[in-house]
Design a protein around this motif. Structure first.
Motif, mmCIF file in Angstrom:
data_model
loop_
_atom_site.group_PDB
_atom_site.id
_atom_site.type_symbol
_atom_site.label_atom_id
_atom_site.label_comp_id
_atom_site.label_asym_id
_atom_site.label_seq_id
_atom_site.Cartn_x
_atom_site.Cartn_y
_atom_site.Cartn_z
ATOM 1 N N VAL A 266 30.030 38.400 32.083
ATOM 2 C CA VAL A 266 31.361 37.985 32.511
ATOM 3 C C VAL A 266 31.439 36.469 32.622
ATOM 4 C CG1 VAL A 266 32.960 38.019 34.464
ATOM 5 C CG2 VAL A 266 31.917 40.146 33.661
ATOM 6 N N SER A 267 30.400 35.857 33.223
ATOM 7 C CA SER A 267 30.427 34.398 33.403
ATOM 8 C C SER A 267 30.360 33.681 32.066
ATOM 9 C CB SER A 267 29.293 33.955 34.325
ATOM 10 O OG SER A 267 28.040 34.377 33.836
ATOM 11 N N TYR A 268 29.514 34.174 31.144
ATOM 12 C CA TYR A 268 29.446 33.571 29.802
ATOM 13 C C TYR A 268 30.785 33.713 29.086
ATOM 14 C CZ TYR A 268 24.312 33.183 29.759
ATOM 15 O OH TYR A 268 23.013 32.846 30.025
ATOM 16 N N SER A 269 31.378 34.919 29.196
ATOM 17 C CA SER A 269 32.641 35.170 28.511
ATOM 18 C C SER A 269 33.739 34.261 29.048
ATOM 19 C CB SER A 269 33.054 36.635 28.686
ATOM 20 O OG SER A 269 32.191 37.481 27.976
ATOM 21 N N ALA A 270 33.720 34.018 30.356
ATOM 22 C CA ALA A 270 34.722 33.142 30.953
ATOM 23 C C ALA A 270 34.626 31.733 30.383
ATOM 24 C CB ALA A 270 34.551 33.108 32.472
ATOM 25 N N VAL A 271 33.397 31.228 30.278
ATOM 26 C CA VAL A 271 33.193 29.882 29.732
ATOM 27 C C VAL A 271 33.550 29.854 28.247
ATOM 28 C CG1 VAL A 271 31.473 28.098 29.253
ATOM 29 C CG2 VAL A 271 31.453 29.290 31.444
ATOM 30 N N GLU A 272 33.194 30.915 27.525
ATOM 31 C CA GLU A 272 33.535 30.997 26.107
ATOM 32 C C GLU A 272 35.050 31.007 25.925
ATOM 33 O OE1 GLU A 272 32.873 34.698 23.765
ATOM 34 O OE2 GLU A 272 31.380 33.499 22.717
ATOM 35 N N PHE B 274 44.755 30.475 34.324
ATOM 36 C CA PHE B 274 43.970 31.083 35.403
ATOM 37 C C PHE B 274 43.016 32.117 34.795
ATOM 38 C CE2 PHE B 274 47.246 29.387 38.153
ATOM 39 C CZ PHE B 274 46.572 29.149 39.348
ATOM 40 N N ILE B 275 41.761 32.045 35.224
ATOM 41 C CA ILE B 275 40.778 33.070 34.853
ATOM 42 C C ILE B 275 40.309 33.698 36.161
ATOM 43 C CG2 ILE B 275 38.545 33.535 33.778
ATOM 44 C CD1 ILE B 275 38.993 31.084 32.008
ATOM 45 N N ASP B 276 40.744 34.929 36.398
ATOM 46 C CA ASP B 276 40.474 35.611 37.671
ATOM 47 C C ASP B 276 39.264 36.536 37.509
ATOM 48 O OD1 ASP B 276 40.488 36.772 40.124
ATOM 49 O OD2 ASP B 276 42.431 37.782 39.911
ATOM 50 N N LEU B 277 38.150 36.176 38.154
ATOM 51 C CA LEU B 277 36.922 36.960 38.061
ATOM 52 C C LEU B 277 36.670 37.758 39.335
ATOM 53 C CD1 LEU B 277 34.613 34.253 36.404
ATOM 54 C CD2 LEU B 277 36.028 35.992 35.290
ATOM 55 N N SER B 278 37.650 37.810 40.222
ATOM 56 C CA SER B 278 37.472 38.458 41.529
ATOM 57 C C SER B 278 37.814 39.940 41.471
ATOM 58 C CB SER B 278 38.377 37.800 42.581
ATOM 59 O OG SER B 278 38.151 36.417 42.655
ATOM 60 N N VAL B 279 37.111 40.687 42.290
ATOM 61 C CA VAL B 279 37.444 42.098 42.529
ATOM 62 C C VAL B 279 37.340 42.323 44.044
ATOM 63 C CG1 VAL B 279 36.850 44.511 42.100
ATOM 64 C CG2 VAL B 279 36.499 42.806 40.299
ATOM 65 N N VAL C 205 49.378 30.927 32.482
ATOM 66 C CA VAL C 205 48.801 32.034 31.711
ATOM 67 C C VAL C 205 47.618 32.584 32.507
ATOM 68 C CG1 VAL C 205 47.715 32.716 29.544
ATOM 69 C CG2 VAL C 205 49.485 30.953 29.544
ATOM 70 N N LEU C 206 47.525 33.908 32.609
ATOM 71 C CA LEU C 206 46.478 34.544 33.417
ATOM 72 C C LEU C 206 45.589 35.445 32.566
ATOM 73 C CD1 LEU C 206 45.162 35.506 36.103
ATOM 74 C CD2 LEU C 206 47.026 37.197 36.276
ATOM 75 N N TYR C 207 44.274 35.300 32.765
ATOM 76 C CA TYR C 207 43.288 36.222 32.190
ATOM 77 C C TYR C 207 42.550 36.864 33.355
ATOM 78 C CZ TYR C 207 44.125 33.623 27.872
ATOM 79 O OH TYR C 207 44.717 33.031 26.792
ATOM 80 N N ASN C 208 42.515 38.198 33.387
ATOM 81 C CA ASN C 208 41.861 38.855 34.517
ATOM 82 C C ASN C 208 40.475 39.370 34.152
ATOM 83 O OD1 ASN C 208 42.167 41.338 33.193
ATOM 84 N ND2 ASN C 208 44.145 41.741 34.176
ATOM 85 N N ILE C 209 39.811 39.970 35.131
ATOM 86 C CA ILE C 209 38.423 40.415 34.968
ATOM 87 C C ILE C 209 38.292 41.463 33.867
ATOM 88 C CG2 ILE C 209 38.636 42.175 36.760
ATOM 89 C CD1 ILE C 209 35.496 40.065 36.126
ATOM 90 N N ASP C 210 39.303 42.311 33.696
ATOM 91 C CA ASP C 210 39.223 43.347 32.662
ATOM 92 C C ASP C 210 39.212 42.733 31.258
ATOM 93 O OD1 ASP C 210 39.119 45.345 34.517
ATOM 94 O OD2 ASP C 210 41.256 45.813 34.445
ATOM 95 N N ILE D 5 38.147 39.710 30.483
ATOM 96 C CA ILE D 5 36.855 39.041 30.309
ATOM 97 C C ILE D 5 35.753 40.060 30.082
ATOM 98 C CG2 ILE D 5 35.197 37.454 31.355
ATOM 99 C CD1 ILE D 5 37.895 36.191 30.744
ATOM 100 N N ARG D 6 35.782 41.138 30.891
ATOM 101 C CA ARG D 6 34.721 42.147 30.778
ATOM 102 C C ARG D 6 34.782 42.855 29.425
ATOM 103 N NH1 ARG D 6 34.849 44.979 35.921
ATOM 104 N NH2 ARG D 6 33.358 43.436 36.660
#
Length: 420
Positions: free
Chosen positions: A167-173, A272-277, A292-297, A299-300
């Motif tokens: 998830v963290s790599y994908s967020a940075v990518e 926004f990149i939301d990695l929280s659950v 613009v929002l990207y959520n955890i789903d 990214i995952r």
């Protein structure tokens, strides 16, 4: 030397994060440990590797020093309850096991995120420390370059390096696809937020600011990575300043809301990149122009797709490792007979020189040169078969018998290994 190679390993497979973070070494700590090892023990080929997921020591020695090295590491970290912490270490006292383990670590096969691209770079850095401190001998030099070549094959021949598989790599990518030279605000420095920061550390041209409710945690990470830090109370100002906001805040209700973003007003584009659950960014923020929002789903999903491709490549990666280990084994075993081959060459060269001296008196220069060529050619032909047989015996594991025979036949014990 091959059978003398050993290692100890503390990794996420056995040790929880609370243990790993106590034992992890920075560059200064790793080098200090290497100096102590050199001071107190008769070893060579020392390699100390420390990442957030593993701390390992590799070395060559005639005796098994694994227990001593574990104690030395723990003492350096100020840990006195040695017996308790020893249970978290894996030990490799067999050369084949230690070599294979290093191959699997260095290619990312044993990484928490399969195919982790960071680990090859961290291994290279550790190897550079060994070389700079004159603690890497011919064995480690050859081993590391064989590993580097195997990594090159993995990258070229498989999909093992494709995509970001965490998830963290994908967020940075994802950040890389959004904007150029962005101002990035990372809010929340739990495990995933910290991982994002460490992945961002290699990103060139980015302006990165850390915000955490506990300022001391942000300060510590800033010291490690060189990022800017801001107070949580100033988060509104930091949102206005940032292009990308990565949030991993732990909260029951979304912190970043449509109301907050509307109140700030006059926003340029914000990602926004939301990695929280549970989620820390309200979905309705996208109703604010420019947000613009990207959520955890999202990214995952990217990470899962990459992980599937990587897992499909694992058998090919293992095959490359097997081929590389076999190649290194052949070289390492040949190193065992190298001194005998050199002594045999020296013995035959001595005989040739003595016989040449007997017959060269009265010869013309042309005749002497011709005799030199003939005898040199004869010597090369004579030694060719014993050398081939020695190398073949190595692969069969029977070199010692042939070495003993050659030593007896040519009295090689009296011969130097190198002829000067």
């Amino acid at each position: 030397m091959y059978n003398q190679f050993k290692s100890v390993s503390l990794s996420y497979k056995v040790a929880p994060l609370s243990i790993r973070e106590q034992i992890a070494l920075n560059e200064e700590g790793a080098k200090a440990l290497m100096l102590r090892i050199r001071e107190f023990f008769d070893v060579s080929d020392v390699l100390v590797v420390s990442t957030c997921n593993r701390t390992e020591i590799y070395y060559s020695a005639s005796e098994n020093l694994n227990e001593e090295f574990i104690k030395l590491l723990l003492i350096q970290k100020g840990i006195t309850d040695v017996s308790y912490y020893q249970q978290y270490f894996e030990q490799f006292a067999n050369g084949d096991e230690a070599v294979r383990h290093l191959f699997e670590v260095a290619t990312g096969l044993l990484s928490q995120v399969v195919g982790d691209m960071q680990i090859p770079n961290q291994i290279k850095q550790s190897y550079q420390w060994s070389a700079d401190m004159n603690m890497a001998g011919p064995f480690l030099h050859r081993l590391m370059h064989t590993i580097f070549f195997a990594n090159k094959r993995v990258a070229q021949e498989t999909s093992f390096r494709d995509g970001a598989a965490s998830v963290s790599y994908s967020a940075v990518e994802l950040v890389d696809t959004l904007t150029v030279n962005p101002k990035i605000l990372v809010v929340g420095l739990g495990e995933i937020g910290t991982d994002v920061c460490r992945n961002l550390a290699n990103k060139e041209g980015a302006d990165i600011t850390l915000v955490n409710r506990t300022r001391s945690k942000a300060d510590a990470l800033s010291t490690e990575l060189g990022f800017r830090v801001a107070d949580f109370e100033d988060i509104d100002i930091e949102i206005m300043r940032a292009d990308v906001i990565v949030s991993s805040i732990v909260c029951d209700e979304p912190y970043f809301t449509k109301e907050l973003m509307t109140k700030l007003g006059g926003l340029t584009f914000k990602y926004f990149i939301d990695l929280s659950v549970p989620r820390s960014v309200e979905p309705e923020v996208e109703e604010v122009p420019g947000v613009v929002l990207y959520n955890i789903d999202t990214i995952r999903s990217r990470a899962d797709e990459a992980l599937v491709r990587r897992m499909q490549a694992v058998p090919k990666v293992k095959a490359i490792i097997e081929e590389s280990v076999a190649e290194f084994n052949d070289w390492s075993k040949e190193m065992i007979v190298s001194p005998t081959i050199q002594k045999l060459k020296n013995a035959l060269e001595q005989i040739r020189q003595e016989e040449m001296a007997r017959y060269m008196k009265g010869m013309t220069d042309a005749e002497a040169a011709k005799l030199e060529r003939i005898t040199s050619s004869m010597m090369q032909k004579i030694i060719k078969l014993p050398v081939l047989q020695l190398k073949a015996a190595c692969k069969r594991g029977e070199a010692e018998t042939l070495i003993d025979v050659l030593n007896d036949l040519f009295n090689l014990e009296k011969q130097p290994e190198e002829k000067h």
